[in-house]
Design a protein around this motif. Sequence first.
Motif, PDB file in Angstrom:
ATOM      1  N   GLU A 131      -3.669 -18.308 -51.588  1.00  0.00           N
ATOM      2  CA  GLU A 131      -2.441 -19.336 -51.743  1.00  0.00           C
ATOM      3  C   GLU A 131      -3.024 -20.471 -50.881  1.00  0.00           C
ATOM      4  O   GLU A 131      -2.893 -20.450 -49.365  1.00  0.00           O
ATOM      5  CB  GLU A 131      -1.093 -18.886 -51.454  1.00  0.00           C
ATOM      6  CG  GLU A 131      -0.617 -17.905 -52.573  1.00  0.00           C
ATOM      7  CD  GLU A 131       1.088 -17.768 -52.252  1.00  0.00           C
ATOM      8  OE1 GLU A 131       1.634 -18.954 -52.239  1.00  0.00           O
ATOM      9  OE2 GLU A 131       1.411 -16.697 -52.132  1.00  0.00           O
ATOM     10  N   ASP A 132      -3.601 -21.483 -51.262  1.00  0.00           N
ATOM     11  CA  ASP A 132      -4.383 -22.486 -50.471  1.00  0.00           C
ATOM     12  C   ASP A 132      -3.488 -23.329 -49.706  1.00  0.00           C
ATOM     13  O   ASP A 132      -2.548 -24.277 -50.241  1.00  0.00           O
ATOM     14  CB  ASP A 132      -5.275 -23.376 -51.540  1.00  0.00           C
ATOM     15  CG  ASP A 132      -6.097 -24.413 -50.895  1.00  0.00           C
ATOM     16  OD1 ASP A 132      -6.110 -24.480 -49.526  1.00  0.00           O
ATOM     17  OD2 ASP A 132      -6.964 -25.061 -51.418  1.00  0.00           O
ATOM     18  N   PRO A 133      -3.577 -23.406 -48.421  1.00  0.00           N
ATOM     19  CA  PRO A 133      -2.618 -24.288 -47.658  1.00  0.00           C
ATOM     20  C   PRO A 133      -3.004 -25.877 -47.683  1.00  0.00           C
ATOM     21  O   PRO A 133      -2.426 -26.562 -47.119  1.00  0.00           O
ATOM     22  CB  PRO A 133      -3.054 -23.737 -46.051  1.00  0.00           C
ATOM     23  CG  PRO A 133      -4.429 -23.488 -46.370  1.00  0.00           C
ATOM     24  CD  PRO A 133      -4.551 -22.685 -47.497  1.00  0.00           C
ATOM     25  N   GLU A 134      -4.025 -26.193 -48.394  1.00  0.00           N
ATOM     26  CA  GLU A 134      -4.356 -27.660 -48.679  1.00  0.00           C
ATOM     27  C   GLU A 134      -3.801 -28.006 -49.942  1.00  0.00           C
ATOM     28  O   GLU A 134      -3.881 -29.342 -50.457  1.00  0.00           O
ATOM     29  CB  GLU A 134      -5.648 -27.966 -48.240  1.00  0.00           C
ATOM     30  CG  GLU A 134      -6.503 -27.408 -47.143  1.00  0.00           C
ATOM     31  CD  GLU A 134      -5.710 -28.329 -45.929  1.00  0.00           C
ATOM     32  OE1 GLU A 134      -5.604 -29.436 -46.252  1.00  0.00           O
ATOM     33  OE2 GLU A 134      -5.721 -27.722 -44.920  1.00  0.00           O
ATOM     34  N   HIS A 135      -3.409 -26.951 -50.702  1.00  0.00           N
ATOM     35  CA  HIS A 135      -2.879 -27.427 -52.167  1.00  0.00           C
ATOM     36  C   HIS A 135      -1.479 -27.542 -52.375  1.00  0.00           C
ATOM     37  O   HIS A 135      -0.584 -26.564 -51.911  1.00  0.00           O
ATOM     38  CB  HIS A 135      -3.437 -26.512 -53.003  1.00  0.00           C
ATOM     39  CG  HIS A 135      -2.964 -26.844 -54.507  1.00  0.00           C
ATOM     40  ND1 HIS A 135      -3.358 -27.617 -55.295  1.00  0.00           N
ATOM     41  CD2 HIS A 135      -2.064 -26.118 -55.426  1.00  0.00           C
ATOM     42  CE1 HIS A 135      -2.598 -27.765 -56.523  1.00  0.00           C
ATOM     43  NE2 HIS A 135      -1.728 -26.655 -56.318  1.00  0.00           N
ATOM     44  N   LYS A 136      -0.827 -28.726 -52.667  1.00  0.00           N
ATOM     45  CA  LYS A 136       0.414 -28.952 -52.571  1.00  0.00           C
ATOM     46  C   LYS A 136       0.966 -28.505 -54.082  1.00  0.00           C
ATOM     47  O   LYS A 136       0.682 -29.004 -55.124  1.00  0.00           O
ATOM     48  CB  LYS A 136       1.212 -30.148 -52.354  1.00  0.00           C
ATOM     49  CG  LYS A 136       2.443 -30.463 -52.669  1.00  0.00           C
ATOM     50  CD  LYS A 136       2.898 -31.901 -52.249  1.00  0.00           C
ATOM     51  CE  LYS A 136       3.072 -32.126 -51.007  1.00  0.00           C
ATOM     52  NZ  LYS A 136       3.691 -33.445 -50.369  1.00  0.00           N
ATOM     53  N   ASP A 137       1.672 -27.360 -54.151  1.00  0.00           N
ATOM     54  CA  ASP A 137       2.278 -26.764 -55.371  1.00  0.00           C
ATOM     55  C   ASP A 137       3.081 -27.823 -56.154  1.00  0.00           C
ATOM     56  O   ASP A 137       4.213 -28.388 -55.647  1.00  0.00           O
ATOM     57  CB  ASP A 137       2.940 -25.547 -55.262  1.00  0.00           C
ATOM     58  CG  ASP A 137       3.012 -25.014 -56.717  1.00  0.00           C
ATOM     59  OD1 ASP A 137       4.030 -25.030 -57.186  1.00  0.00           O
ATOM     60  OD2 ASP A 137       2.326 -24.002 -57.099  1.00  0.00           O
ATOM     61  N   GLU A 138       2.909 -28.037 -57.537  1.00  0.00           N
ATOM     62  CA  GLU A 138       3.643 -29.050 -58.204  1.00  0.00           C
ATOM     63  C   GLU A 138       4.989 -28.458 -58.475  1.00  0.00           C
ATOM     64  O   GLU A 138       5.892 -29.272 -58.751  1.00  0.00           O
ATOM     65  CB  GLU A 138       2.905 -29.392 -59.629  1.00  0.00           C
ATOM     66  CG  GLU A 138       2.720 -28.267 -60.557  1.00  0.00           C
ATOM     67  CD  GLU A 138       2.179 -28.577 -61.801  1.00  0.00           C
ATOM     68  OE1 GLU A 138       1.855 -29.910 -62.011  1.00  0.00           O
ATOM     69  OE2 GLU A 138       2.115 -27.537 -62.549  1.00  0.00           O
ATOM     70  N   ASN A 139       5.173 -27.077 -58.283  1.00  0.00           N
ATOM     71  CA  ASN A 139       6.494 -26.711 -58.558  1.00  0.00           C
ATOM     72  C   ASN A 139       7.414 -26.619 -57.425  1.00  0.00           C
ATOM     73  O   ASN A 139       8.702 -26.774 -57.472  1.00  0.00           O
ATOM     74  CB  ASN A 139       6.338 -25.252 -59.320  1.00  0.00           C
ATOM     75  CG  ASN A 139       5.599 -25.065 -60.428  1.00  0.00           C
ATOM     76  OD1 ASN A 139       6.030 -25.321 -61.483  1.00  0.00           O
ATOM     77  ND2 ASN A 139       4.426 -24.487 -60.492  1.00  0.00           N
ATOM     78  N   THR A 140       6.745 -26.227 -56.282  1.00  0.00           N
ATOM     79  CA  THR A 140       7.418 -26.237 -54.890  1.00  0.00           C
ATOM     80  C   THR A 140       7.577 -27.315 -54.037  1.00  0.00           C
ATOM     81  O   THR A 140       8.329 -27.446 -53.153  1.00  0.00           O
ATOM     82  CB  THR A 140       7.206 -25.103 -54.209  1.00  0.00           C
ATOM     83  OG1 THR A 140       5.532 -25.181 -53.728  1.00  0.00           O
ATOM     84  CG2 THR A 140       7.148 -23.662 -55.151  1.00  0.00           C
ATOM     85  N   SER A 141       6.657 -28.281 -54.283  1.00  0.00           N
ATOM     86  CA  SER A 141       6.146 -29.423 -53.456  1.00  0.00           C
ATOM     87  C   SER A 141       5.896 -28.964 -52.075  1.00  0.00           C
ATOM     88  O   SER A 141       5.987 -29.585 -51.022  1.00  0.00           O
ATOM     89  CB  SER A 141       7.425 -30.323 -53.418  1.00  0.00           C
ATOM     90  OG  SER A 141       7.707 -31.118 -54.698  1.00  0.00           O
ATOM     91  N   CYS A 142       5.377 -27.665 -51.819  1.00  0.00           N
ATOM     92  CA  CYS A 142       5.010 -27.212 -50.630  1.00  0.00           C
ATOM     93  C   CYS A 142       3.486 -26.749 -50.730  1.00  0.00           C
ATOM     94  O   CYS A 142       3.229 -26.191 -51.935  1.00  0.00           O
ATOM     95  CB  CYS A 142       5.968 -26.228 -49.951  1.00  0.00           C
ATOM     96  SG  CYS A 142       7.476 -26.598 -49.670  1.00  0.00           S
ATOM     97  N   CYS A 143       2.624 -26.603 -49.577  1.00  0.00           N
ATOM     98  CA  CYS A 143       1.255 -25.876 -49.877  1.00  0.00           C
ATOM     99  C   CYS A 143       1.391 -24.572 -49.525  1.00  0.00           C
ATOM    100  O   CYS A 143       2.543 -23.866 -49.225  1.00  0.00           O
ATOM    101  CB  CYS A 143       0.649 -26.685 -48.639  1.00  0.00           C
ATOM    102  SG  CYS A 143       0.345 -28.363 -48.958  1.00  0.00           S
ATOM    103  N   GLY A 144       0.390 -23.940 -50.006  1.00  0.00           N
ATOM    104  CA  GLY A 144       0.217 -22.555 -49.877  1.00  0.00           C
ATOM    105  C   GLY A 144       0.273 -21.792 -48.503  1.00  0.00           C
ATOM    106  O   GLY A 144       0.084 -22.691 -47.378  1.00  0.00           O
ATOM    107  N   ASP A 145       0.557 -20.506 -48.671  1.00  0.00           N
ATOM    108  CA  ASP A 145       0.626 -20.100 -46.940  1.00  0.00           C
ATOM    109  C   ASP A 145      -0.536 -19.371 -46.479  1.00  0.00           C
ATOM    110  O   ASP A 145      -0.447 -18.539 -45.416  1.00  0.00           O
ATOM    111  CB  ASP A 145       1.870 -18.929 -47.114  1.00  0.00           C
ATOM    112  CG  ASP A 145       1.508 -17.564 -47.902  1.00  0.00           C
ATOM    113  OD1 ASP A 145       0.283 -17.575 -48.557  1.00  0.00           O
ATOM    114  OD2 ASP A 145       2.083 -16.803 -47.816  1.00  0.00           O
ATOM    115  N   ASN A 146      -1.671 -19.744 -47.077  1.00  0.00           N
ATOM    116  CA  ASN A 146      -2.846 -19.030 -46.472  1.00  0.00           C
ATOM    117  C   ASN A 146      -3.318 -17.654 -46.637  1.00  0.00           C
ATOM    118  O   ASN A 146      -4.155 -16.982 -45.795  1.00  0.00           O
ATOM    119  CB  ASN A 146      -3.011 -19.538 -45.150  1.00  0.00           C
ATOM    120  CG  ASN A 146      -4.457 -20.029 -44.608  1.00  0.00           C
ATOM    121  OD1 ASN A 146      -5.213 -20.015 -45.648  1.00  0.00           O
ATOM    122  ND2 ASN A 146      -4.745 -19.693 -43.083  1.00  0.00           N
ATOM    123  N   ASP A 147      -2.589 -16.847 -47.476  1.00  0.00           N
ATOM    124  CA  ASP A 147      -2.535 -15.495 -47.690  1.00  0.00           C
ATOM    125  C   ASP A 147      -3.010 -15.058 -49.237  1.00  0.00           C
ATOM    126  O   ASP A 147      -2.465 -15.959 -50.135  1.00  0.00           O
ATOM    127  CB  ASP A 147      -1.450 -14.778 -47.269  1.00  0.00           C
ATOM    128  CG  ASP A 147      -1.252 -14.613 -45.781  1.00  0.00           C
ATOM    129  OD1 ASP A 147      -2.269 -14.254 -44.897  1.00  0.00           O
ATOM    130  OD2 ASP A 147      -0.191 -14.792 -45.081  1.00  0.00           O
TER     131      ASP A 147
END
Length: 315
Positions: A131-147
């Motif tokens: 889960e890429d911490p630099e990518h903002k998910d279009e569904n959640t408007s939050c970035c990934g948690d790096n895991d």
Amino acid sequence: MASYSVEERGCPNSLGYRLFFKNHKGQYISPFHDIPIHPDARKGWLSSLFSWVLHSFSSSPDRESSLGQKDVFNMVVEIPRWTNAKMEIATKDPLNPIKQDVKKGKLRYVANVFPHKGYIWNYGAIPQTWEDPEHKDENTSCCGDNDPIDVCEIGSKVCSRGEIIKVKVLGVLALIDEAETDWKVIAINTEDPDAAKLNNINDVRTLKPGYLEATVDWFRRYKVPDGKPENQFAFNGEFKDKDFSIKIIGDTHDYWKALVNNKTGGEICCTNTTLPDSPCHCDQTSAGATVGEAPASGPADPIPPEVDRWYFYEK
């Protein structure tokens, strides 16, 4: 399915404990990078041809799924059901062994928030996802948690730490944990007696009533005993279906591909032993040296008595 084994180093319930992984040849591997995302991802050409022939002549409307090409994934079990130790793939350590999470210098255990005892599923991750911490998910408007993407396996068997199982994906929950997207895939062990009856998230409501509601409640409240607020969810805490889940997993697999090819990732350690095109590939001599640096295995340290405490509060 390929067979895997584990090698313990250090003492369980200690800061030095590590669980390293080996393949069927006894060679050291990373559970994050070297175990394929799908159980059949590295099958031989003859087996692939046989599956193609079956697929071509099958009359089943869900033949892709029935052959395990679409909805069946490998899962690395980090935490057996009913246990409290927060074990995880060590994404920043060479070979990514499983170790216990540490907070403020102390080993981390999840609290028993009534009526839930420890983790209420076999908990782990799908390998070769991130889960890429630099990518903002279009569904959640939050970035990934790096895991790697997390999995809650809802079968009847209590699995072992480090076990690699095949799971059928059923749905996914979008947890927002401290402003990060933290997908929770709901899946069933393909060897579970109910696996054939569970094919999508609504089947869980029918066969295991209350389990999904308990899952939302668990993730909402599990950090409250640590003095943190309740967690939030995207989609108002509603589970998304299998097809949505498979797309999310596919996206995290693509992010992992970029990660392991050293195109992103920051502090994540991508050392692997089976991906020769990766700039982080290492040989078995180097891998063995990494394992050898860990403390020798020993008897388990005692679990702190407060781990058995129950927490009660009104919802």
